[in-house]
Design an enzyme around this catalytic site. Structure first.
Site, PDB file in Angstrom:
ATOM      1  N   GLU A  29      94.015  49.355  61.848  1.00  0.00           N
ATOM      2  CA  GLU A  29      94.694  50.609  62.178  1.00  0.00           C
ATOM      3  C   GLU A  29      93.817  51.305  63.209  1.00  0.00           C
ATOM      4  OE1 GLU A  29      95.401  53.709  62.886  1.00  0.00           O
ATOM      5  OE2 GLU A  29      95.714  54.734  60.972  1.00  0.00           O
ATOM      6  N   PRO A  38      87.171  55.505  58.687  1.00  0.00           N
ATOM      7  CA  PRO A  38      86.674  56.485  59.649  1.00  0.00           C
ATOM      8  C   PRO A  38      86.370  57.828  58.984  1.00  0.00           C
ATOM      9  CG  PRO A  38      89.050  56.458  59.730  1.00  0.00           C
ATOM     10  CD  PRO A  38      88.654  55.527  58.617  1.00  0.00           C
ATOM     11  N   TRP A  39      85.960  58.787  59.798  1.00  0.00           N
ATOM     12  CA  TRP A  39      85.484  60.070  59.291  1.00  0.00           C
ATOM     13  C   TRP A  39      86.550  61.165  59.304  1.00  0.00           C
ATOM     14  CZ3 TRP A  39      86.750  62.436  63.676  1.00  0.00           C
ATOM     15  CH2 TRP A  39      86.602  61.745  64.888  1.00  0.00           C
ATOM     16  N   PRO A  87      82.358  53.444  54.339  1.00  0.00           N
ATOM     17  CA  PRO A  87      82.908  54.626  54.992  1.00  0.00           C
ATOM     18  C   PRO A  87      82.092  54.943  56.249  1.00  0.00           C
ATOM     19  CG  PRO A  87      81.656  55.258  53.037  1.00  0.00           C
ATOM     20  CD  PRO A  87      81.613  53.764  53.108  1.00  0.00           C
ATOM     21  N   CYS A 124      95.304  60.232  63.605  1.00  0.00           N
ATOM     22  CA  CYS A 124      95.785  59.181  64.517  1.00  0.00           C
ATOM     23  C   CYS A 124      97.264  59.303  64.796  1.00  0.00           C
ATOM     24  CB  CYS A 124      95.418  57.815  63.975  1.00  0.00           C
ATOM     25  SG  CYS A 124      95.744  57.662  62.228  1.00  0.00           S
ATOM     26  N   GLU A 142      92.849  58.461  73.740  1.00  0.00           N
ATOM     27  CA  GLU A 142      92.818  59.244  72.514  1.00  0.00           C
ATOM     28  C   GLU A 142      91.774  60.351  72.646  1.00  0.00           C
ATOM     29  OE1 GLU A 142      93.642  57.980  67.977  1.00  0.00           O
ATOM     30  OE2 GLU A 142      92.210  56.732  69.019  1.00  0.00           O
TER      31      GLU A 142
END
Ligand code: NAP
Ligand code: MG
Length: 491
Positions: A246, A146-147, A172, A280, A379
C-alpha cells in the site's frame, strides 16, 4: 524495553537509542533502544515456532481472542489515545473519535470474519473425483507500517493476519512505535499465545530491510512510500514471498458543474485536512469545472482560514502538527517551490507563538499549478490542496487519471449518469460519490497502479493472508482408473 518478542519485552540489540518526540512540543515522550539484526531473527523464529498451533486453533478460538481484545481496547481507550496523540501530534479529538473507534470496530469485524472463512463448494467437477478447497494460513507475515496512523495500521496489519491463522512480526515506523507495542500487549492480555504477534522497533533500512529479506518470512505486507515499496518487492524476490503493498496516493476530487458547491467545499476541507493531510486517501487534487472554480476556491479558502491549527490536547483544535519536523520541512519546501509556478491562495506558513516549537503548518490552498508540476504530481502528505480547472467531463477524468497513483478518488455531482461514468472511468481502489474519506471495516482498502496491490480490511484481506489448496479425492476406488489408459493400456 521496546522489542516485543515471544510474549516478552526486551531491549533492542542495536544498542542505539532514539527519542520518541511529540511533534506538537518537541518534547521527548520516551526513549527506545532500536532493534538489531538479532532481534529480527529472534522475532521471526518466535513467529515460526508459534505458527503450527495458532494455525491449528479453531476459528472460534481465534475469534474469542479478537473479541476479548476489542473489549480490552475499549477499556484502555484513553491510554491508547494519549500515547497515540503524544507520539504523532494528532489532536486527541481525532484519536478518540476516529482512530480508536475504528480500531475497535476492526477488531470486532475480524472476530466475526475469523469464523466465516469460506472456500468454493466441495463438489464433483469430474465424475470420478470430489474436489474441495482448503483456505490455509500462509505462515509468518513480515509487516511494515508507517507513522501516519500507527494504531490503525497496526490493526490493519495484525488483525486479518492472525484472524486467518498466521503469525506476524510487525515493524512500525521507528518514530511512532508506542501504540503498536501496546496493541501486542493487549492481545496478550486477551489470551493470544506468545509468539503469534511480535513487534520490532527499529530503523527501516536496517531492521525493516532485514525483515523483508528474511528467509523465515513467508509474506511481506508494507504500507509506506513508493520508493521503499519497490525495495520491498525486490527483497521479496529472494524466496518468492507473497507481497502486499500500500504505497500511498494522490487522490483526485472531481467537482462537476452541477455539484452542490457547499457540500463539495466542506468535503474538500475535511478530505484534505484529515490527520493534517497525512492520509494516503486524502483529497490532494481538486479538479473543478471552470464555471465554478473561483466560487469553490473562495469558499474553501474561507473555510481553511477558520481552521484551528492547535495543540493536540485542546478540544477546539482542528488540526495538529505534522508527525515530525523533517516531514514538516519537506512539506514546507514543496510549497515554497510551488510559489515559483503557482498561486498560494491561503496558508503556506508555520504558525508562531504557542505553536512555534511544534511541527505545525497552516492549511494551504494552491491554484494555477500545471498538471505536471511537482505539487500536483507528487505526494505532499500534508495540509495542502491544489485546485485545477477543467472544461469537459472527458478532461476531468483524464486529469483525475493523470497520476502514477490509484488509491482513492471522489466525484461530486447530482447527475446520476455522470456519477456512474466517473466511478467506472476513474482508476482507483475506491471512488466516493459526494463524499471523500469514510472507510468501513466491511469494505476493502487498497490501490491500483503505483499505489500498490492487495487489500486491507474486509473479507477481501483474507485473499492476501490465506492461500487456497485444492484437495482432490478419487471416488471410484478402482486400481486402474479410466484416465490411466491415456498413459498405458491394461493388457
Ligand atoms: P517510508 O520511508 O516508506 O516509511 C514507511 C515504513 O517503511 C517505516 O516503517 C519505515 O521505517 C520503513 N522503511 C524505510 N526504509 C525501509 C527499507 N529500506 N526497508 C524496509 N522498510 C523500510 O516513508 P517515510 O519516509 O516515512 O515517508 C515518505 C513519504 O511516504 C511520505 O511523505 C508519504 O508521501 C509516503 N507515505 C505513505 C504512507 C501511506 O499510508 N501509504 C504512509 C507514510 C508515508 P522507519 O521510518 O522506521 O525507518
Ligand atoms: Mg523513510
Amino acid at each position: 524495553m521496546h522489542q516485543f518478542i515471544d510474549g516478552q519485552f526486551q531491549t533492542g540489540a542495536s544498542g542505539r537509542k532514539l527519542d520518541i518526540i511529540n511533534p506538537a512540543t518537541g518534547e521527548s515522550v520516551e526513549t527506545v533502544t532500536l532493534a538489531g539484526r538479532a532481534d529480527v531473527d529472534q522475532a521471526v523464529a518466535a513467529a515460526r515456532a508459534a505458527f503450527p498451533s495458532w494455525a491449528a486453533a479453531t476459528p472460534g478460538e481465534r475469534s474469542t481472542v479478537l473479541s476479548r481484545f476489542a473489549r480490552l481496547l475499549a477499556e484502555q481507550a484513553e491510554d491508547y489515545a494519549v500515547a497515540e496523540s503524544r507520539q504523532t501530534g494528532k489532536p486527541l479529538r481525532l484519536v478518540r473519535e476516529f482512530d480508536i473507534p475504528g480500531t475497535i470496530d476492526n477488531a470486532d469485524f475480524f472476530a466475526g470474519a475469523a469464523r466465516n472463512l469460506e472456500g468454493k463448494a466441495t463438489a464433483e467437477y469430474s465424475p470420478d473425483h470430489t474436489s474441495s478447497i482448503r483456505r490455509e494460513a500462509i505462515g509468518v507475515i513480515g509487516s511494515i507500517s508507517p507513522w501516519n496512523y500507527p494504531l490503525q495500521m497496526a490493526a490493519w496489519k495484525i488483525l486479518p493476519a492472525i484472524a486467518a491463522g498466521n503469525t506476524i512480526v510487525l515493524k512500525p515506523a521507528q518514530i511512532t512505535p508506542l501504540t503498536s507495542l501496546m496493541f501486542a500487549r493487549t492481545l496478550q492480555e486477551a489470551g493470544l499465545p506468545d509468539g503469534v504477534v511480535n513487534i520490532i522497533v527499529g530503523d527501516g533500512s536496517e531492521a525493516g530491510a532485514a525483515l523483508m529479506r528474511h528467509p523465515g518470512v513467508d509474506m511481506v505486507s508494507f504500507t509506506g512510500s513508493t520508493t521503499v515499496g519497490r525495495t520491498v518487492l525486490e527483497a521479496a524476490a529472494i524466496n518468492s514471498k507473497r507481497v502486499h503493498l500500500e504505497l500511498g496516493g494522490k487522490a483526485p476530487f472531481v467537482v462537476f458543474d452541477d455539484a452542490d458547491i457547499e457540500a463539495a467545499a466542506h468535503g474538500a476541507v475535511a478530505g484534505s485536512l484529515i490527520n493534517t493531510g497525512q492520509d494516503c486517501t486524502a483529497a490532494t487534487r481538486a479538479i473543478v469545472h471552470r464555471s465554478i472554480h473561483d466560487t469553490f476556491v473562495a469558499r474553501v479558502a474561507e473555510l481553511y482560514r477558520d481552521i484551528r491549527v492547535g495543540l493536540p490536547d485542546d478540544e477546539d483544535t482542528d488540526i495538529g502538527p505534522l508527525a515530525s519536523y523533517a516531514h514538516r520541512d519537506r512539506v514546507a519546501a514543496m510549497v515554497d517551490r510551488a510559489r515559483n509556478y503557482a498561486t498560494i491562495v491561503t496558508g503556506g506558513s508555520t504558525p508562531g507563538d504557542l505553536l512555534a516549537p511544534g511541527a505545525f503548518y497552516t492549511p494551504t490552498l494552491i491554484t494555477g499549478a500545471a498538471p505536471d508540476s511537482e505539487i500536483v504530481r507528487d505526494e505532499v502528505f500534508g495540509p495542502v490542496l491544489a485546485v485545477l480547472p477543467f472544461d469537459s467531463d472527458d478532461e476531468a477524468i483524464a486529469l483525475a487519471n493523470d497520476t502514477p497513483y490509484g488509491l482513492a478518488a471522489s466525484a461530486w455531482t447530482r447527475d446520476v449518469y455522470r456519477s456512474l461514468r466517473a466511478t467506472r472511468d476513474i482508476k482507483a481502489g475506491c471512488v466516493w460519490v459526494n463524499d471523500h474519506i469514510p472507510i468501513i471495516s466491511e469494505m476493502p482498502h487498497g490501490g491500483v497502479k503505483e499505489s500498490g496491490f492487495g487489500k486491507d480490511m474486509s473479507t477481501y484481506s483474507f485473499d492476501e493472508y490465506t492461500q487456497v489448496k485444492h484437495v482432490m479425492f478419487d471416488i471410484t476406488g478402482t486400481a486402474h482408473k479410466d484416465w490411466h489408459r491415456t498413459i498405458y493400456k491394461l493388457r
